[in-house]
Design a protein around this motif. Structure first.
Motif, short mmCIF file in Angstrom:
data_model
loop_
_atom_site.label_atom_id
_atom_site.label_comp_id
_atom_site.label_asym_id
_atom_site.label_seq_id
_atom_site.Cartn_x
_atom_site.Cartn_y
_atom_site.Cartn_z
N ILE A 155 -7.75 31.58 -89.26
CA ILE A 155 -8.04 30.15 -89.39
C ILE A 155 -7.72 29.48 -88.06
O ILE A 155 -6.64 29.68 -87.50
CB ILE A 155 -7.21 29.54 -90.52
CG1 ILE A 155 -7.44 30.32 -91.83
CG2 ILE A 155 -7.54 28.07 -90.71
CD1 ILE A 155 -6.42 30.00 -92.91
N ARG A 168 -8.45 36.71 -92.89
CA ARG A 168 -9.18 35.72 -92.08
C ARG A 168 -8.29 35.18 -90.97
O ARG A 168 -7.05 35.24 -91.06
CB ARG A 168 -9.68 34.58 -92.97
CG ARG A 168 -8.57 33.70 -93.54
CD ARG A 168 -9.00 33.01 -94.81
NE ARG A 168 -9.24 34.00 -95.85
CZ ARG A 168 -10.05 33.83 -96.88
NH1 ARG A 168 -10.71 32.69 -97.03
NH2 ARG A 168 -10.21 34.76 -97.79
N GLU A 192 -6.40 28.71 -96.59
CA GLU A 192 -7.51 28.13 -95.83
C GLU A 192 -7.89 26.76 -96.39
O GLU A 192 -8.12 25.80 -95.63
CB GLU A 192 -8.72 29.06 -95.85
CG GLU A 192 -9.91 28.49 -95.10
CD GLU A 192 -11.19 29.29 -95.29
OE1 GLU A 192 -12.28 28.67 -95.22
OE2 GLU A 192 -11.11 30.51 -95.52
N VAL A 232 -13.34 29.44 -89.18
CA VAL A 232 -12.70 30.59 -89.83
C VAL A 232 -13.52 31.84 -89.56
O VAL A 232 -14.75 31.83 -89.69
CB VAL A 232 -12.56 30.36 -91.35
CG1 VAL A 232 -11.91 31.58 -92.02
CG2 VAL A 232 -11.75 29.10 -91.65
#
Length: 469
Positions: A221, A219, A177, A193
């Protein structure tokens, strides 16, 4: 990431600045050897003959002059040798004397664009953990070559290689990230995010399931850039390390799993090319970033997961996790109905068995898109091979207890069934292609040192004008 800077300046991967004297590098084929030697000053011709220079592919002879090295001969072999060597010029780069060099006597069957690209790519070094001496020779950009485009391609490849080469200890979902934020800052792009439990709240259950056992939370992104032109969405598999989950990989199979985010690394390289060259495109990049780890809350074989698309998926092997995280990301991308969607992933060993490490397959139902990609791959020294979305195999991914099976039994057609699985999550986007890349160079080759490598990005970039027309 204070000890390393992605997209750091690399002078050795750029052309020499204009002005100043340069030496000539003569490209000599088997057919032109006699004529080239006859054209040299007698002393240099005699020196080349005494060195046994025979124009074999990669042979280099530095020619003396009053003040040291005056010029050089680089052998490119015969036509058959040239057809086998993707980057003929790259072999000479680390061997040439310091300073600027200009190309001369280029055989007509060698592409100037590919020659120059190979030179630039030969300057790559991965220096996060150990330093090495860079090549000291620099290439003068020849007339007729798009300098800005080639330098953007080289820089994009360096970014992709850096990301893949970085081990999971320094390339967790958090770090991936952070790298996306650095790229976005460079190009004034926007990043959002969705992470951790918010993935469940916002309906990304399979990304959450795959990554929930890791210390670095899963996550999604989402990078966006550009406000004009056709819409292009790139989806890249960002599995930063893959243990196999509860279907634990053996040690020999786990050794290269830092490269399992090679799809994410490659789409980020492609995104850099697009943004650096100012293409008139509305770009979106989606990366489901996870680590497939083992803990008490790991997802299990036999689990049935609900996807963002609403389709249920039976987990018959937790080591087939990449298609699960991609499915949720593809479903989100499909909701926007972009003009073109590209998915890139280090997805199956079956693709390597079929085509080896150097030739990634891609899948699309769009014949004109496939033709554009194949032609661009050849032109960009970035080869690809089309494989079929073979409809008769659809039944292999339908387990009965759920809508889809993430790991059909039998072991056959594994790359095709994975591609068919992903296609189920793209129902509203007209043009879609999936790339099953390897992302790794197993042995050093000219312009491609052992380690992480981009595959398909240059071909896609070159095909975009036609694909988005």
């Amino acid at each position: 990431m204070p000890d390393f800077e992605f997209l750091a300046a690399r002078p050795e991967m750029r052309f020499a600045e204009a002005g100043g004297a340069s030496r000539l590098l003569h490209l000599v084929s088997s057919d032109t050897l006699a004529a080239r030697l006859d054209a040299l000053p007698k002393a240099q011709a005699a020196f080349a003959k005494a060195q046994g220079f025979g124009a074999g592919a990669g042979a280099l002879c530095l020619l003396p002059g009053p003040e040291g090295v005056a010029a050089a001969l680089l052998g490119v072999g015969d036509a058959q040798a040239r057809s086998r060597d993707r980057f003929a010029l790259a072999k000479a780069v680390p061997l040439l004397a310091e300073g600027a060099w200009a190309l001369a006597d280029i055989p007509p069957d060698l592409d100037l664009h590919a020659l120059c690209l190979g030179w630039l790519l030969a300057g790559y070094r991965f220096e996060r953990y150990a330093k090495s001496a860079p090549p000291k020779a620099r290439l003068v950009c020849p007339e007729g070559v798009d300098r800005a485009q080639l330098e953007a391609m080289a820089e994009a490849e360096a970014l992709t290689r850096d990301l893949i080469n970085t081990p999971a200890s320094d390339m967790s979902p958090d770090a991936l990230e952070a790298a996306v934020h650095l790229l976005a800052k460079r190009h004034e792009a926007q990043v959002s995010v969705i992470a951790g439990e918010d993935l469940l709240a916002q309906n990304f259950p399979m990304i959450h399931a795959v990554g929930r056992a890791a210390a670095s939370v899963p996550r999604l992104i989402d990078l966006r850039w550009g406000d004009a032109g056709p819409a292009l969405t790139l989806v890249g598999k960002g599995v930063c390390f893959d243990t196999g989950g509860l279907n634990l990989k053996p040690g020999a199979s786990m050794g290269l799993m830092k490269k399992d985010m090679g799809g994410a690394a490659t789409v980020l390289g492609l995104a850099h090319m697009i943004m650096q060259t100012g293409a008139k495109i509305r770009l979106r990049v989606l990366i489901p970033a996870v680590e497939n780890a083992v803990a008490g809350n790991s997802f299990r074989p036999g689990d049935i997961l609900r996807s963002r698309k609403g389709l249920s998926v039976e987990v018959n092997n937790t080591d087939a996790e990449g298609r699960l995280v991609l499915a949720d990301a593809l479903a989100l991308a499909d909701e926007d109905k972009p003009d073109l969607m590209i998915c890139m992933a280090t997805l199956t060993g079956a693709a390597r068995v079929a085509l080896g490490p150097d030739l990634p397959p891609f899948y699309t139902d769009d014949d004109p898109l496939a033709q554009a990609l194949m032609q661009a791959g050849t032109a960009q020294a970035d080869p690809l091979w089309r494989m079929p979305f073979w409809a008769p195999y659809e039944s292999k991914i339908e387990p009965g207890i759920a809508d889809l099976d993430n790991a059909p039994s039998g072991g056959m057609a594994g790359s095709i069934t994975a591609a068919l699985f992903l296609r189920r999550f793209v129902t509203d986007t007209a043009r879609f292609a999936h790339f099953d890349i390897y992302g790794w160079q197993p042995a050093s080759a000219p312009a491609r040192p052992k380690g992480g490598v981009g595959q398909g990005a240059r071909a896609i970039f070159a095909a975009l004008p036609e694909a988005l027309a």
